[in-house]
Scaffold this motif. Structure first.
Motif, short mmCIF file in Angstrom:
data_model
loop_
_atom_site.label_atom_id
_atom_site.label_comp_id
_atom_site.label_asym_id
_atom_site.label_seq_id
_atom_site.Cartn_x
_atom_site.Cartn_y
_atom_site.Cartn_z
N TYR A 57 31.94 -11.17 -34.60
CA TYR A 57 31.64 -10.67 -33.24
C TYR A 57 30.66 -9.40 -33.36
O TYR A 57 29.58 -9.15 -32.75
CB TYR A 57 32.87 -10.57 -32.29
N LEU A 58 31.26 -8.64 -34.36
CA LEU A 58 30.84 -7.27 -34.31
C LEU A 58 29.36 -7.34 -35.06
O LEU A 58 28.40 -6.72 -34.66
CB LEU A 58 31.59 -6.03 -35.10
N TYR A 59 29.26 -8.20 -36.03
CA TYR A 59 27.96 -8.31 -36.55
C TYR A 59 26.95 -8.95 -35.71
O TYR A 59 25.69 -8.55 -35.66
CB TYR A 59 28.01 -9.29 -38.01
N ARG A 60 27.21 -10.09 -35.02
CA ARG A 60 26.20 -10.62 -34.11
C ARG A 60 25.86 -9.69 -32.99
O ARG A 60 24.79 -9.79 -32.36
CB ARG A 60 26.96 -12.05 -33.55
N LEU A 61 27.08 -8.85 -32.41
CA LEU A 61 26.51 -7.91 -31.47
C LEU A 61 25.56 -6.82 -31.97
O LEU A 61 24.78 -6.41 -30.98
CB LEU A 61 28.05 -7.27 -30.93
N LEU A 102 23.24 -7.63 -34.04
CA LEU A 102 22.00 -8.19 -34.10
C LEU A 102 21.40 -8.00 -32.64
O LEU A 102 20.29 -7.73 -32.49
CB LEU A 102 22.17 -9.44 -34.57
N VAL A 103 22.14 -8.39 -31.65
CA VAL A 103 21.64 -8.75 -30.35
C VAL A 103 21.17 -7.16 -29.84
O VAL A 103 20.18 -6.87 -29.09
CB VAL A 103 22.99 -9.33 -29.38
N ARG A 104 21.91 -6.28 -30.05
CA ARG A 104 21.53 -4.87 -29.57
C ARG A 104 20.45 -4.10 -30.50
O ARG A 104 19.87 -3.20 -30.11
CB ARG A 104 22.84 -3.95 -29.81
N GLY A 105 20.24 -4.98 -31.70
CA GLY A 105 19.14 -4.31 -32.44
C GLY A 105 19.74 -2.87 -33.10
O GLY A 105 18.81 -2.03 -33.40
#
Length: 204
Positions: free
Chosen positions: A195-199, A201-204
């Motif tokens: 979750y932390l990694y994907r978040l 990525l989404v936030r850039g």
């Protein structure tokens, strides 16, 4: 009643669960379950065992000095020292060590900070944190080649109410009072790492 036979079966079941998740690639990782606290005796995977096809003979009974008890041609996992140090510190019932892409990514992204802060996530409840806006700090330690040093570092940085430590460019150690609790804690922290990694990525 805890016996080596019953605890060995627990190790095999935990290995199957982790293997099904793809968390034990290329014979990596090591898993253990407490057999006795006094004197300390632990059922642990042997070095080099394929955790996807674990057999009864792949589980060793060891003592606090990491000596194999009984007759076996095998030796315990190279990282047995980490398990022993955590059993000494917490008297836990099981310790699971796996290598995944997401715990490695989080280890790299937050390793210089010595850990990663997690706040307000629902799965913190699986780690025993039910308070509103719960917040924890998951420690991250260097991947020391000296395994005595690694064991000491993991135990030293482990936090009593956060049952996991990440090892940078290596993997995760998670533990619990029972094998089921260790499995739950591992699964929760693995989800949080992804979750932390994907978040990020989404936030850039």
């Amino acid at each position: 009643m805890k016996t080596f036979d019953t605890q060995s079966q627990q190790v095999i079941e935990l290995a199957q669960f982790c293997s099904d998740k793809g968390w034990l690639p290329a014979t990596s990782g090591n898993l253990s379950v407490l057999v006795d606290k006094d004197p300390l005796q632990v059922a642990i995977t042997r070095s080099g065992a394929d955790k996807q096809r674990l057999k009864r003979e792949d589980i060793l009974l060891i003592n606090e000095k990491m000596e194999v008890l009984g007759d076996s041609p095998f030796r315990p996992s190279a990282e047995t020292r980490v398990h022993i140090e955590l059993y000494r510190k917490y008297g836990c019932g099981s310790i699971l060590h796996v290598h995944t892409v997401f715990n490695n990514l989080i280890g790299e992204l937050y390793g210089e900070q010595g850990g990663v802060q997690v706040k307000g996530h629902e799965l913190l409840k699986a780690l025993g944190h039910w308070e509103e806006a719960a917040e924890i700090f998951i420690p991250i330690v260097p991947n020391w080649a000296d395994l005595d040093k690694l064991g000491q570092s993991v135990a030293e940085h482990a936090i009593h109410d956060v049952p996991a430590v990440l090892v940078r460019a290596h993997g995760i150690y998670a533990w619990g009072d029972t094998p089921d609790a260790a499995r739950r804690h591992l699964e929760a922290v693995e989800f949080i790492c992804e979750y932390l990694y994907r978040l990020r990525l989404v936030r850039g």
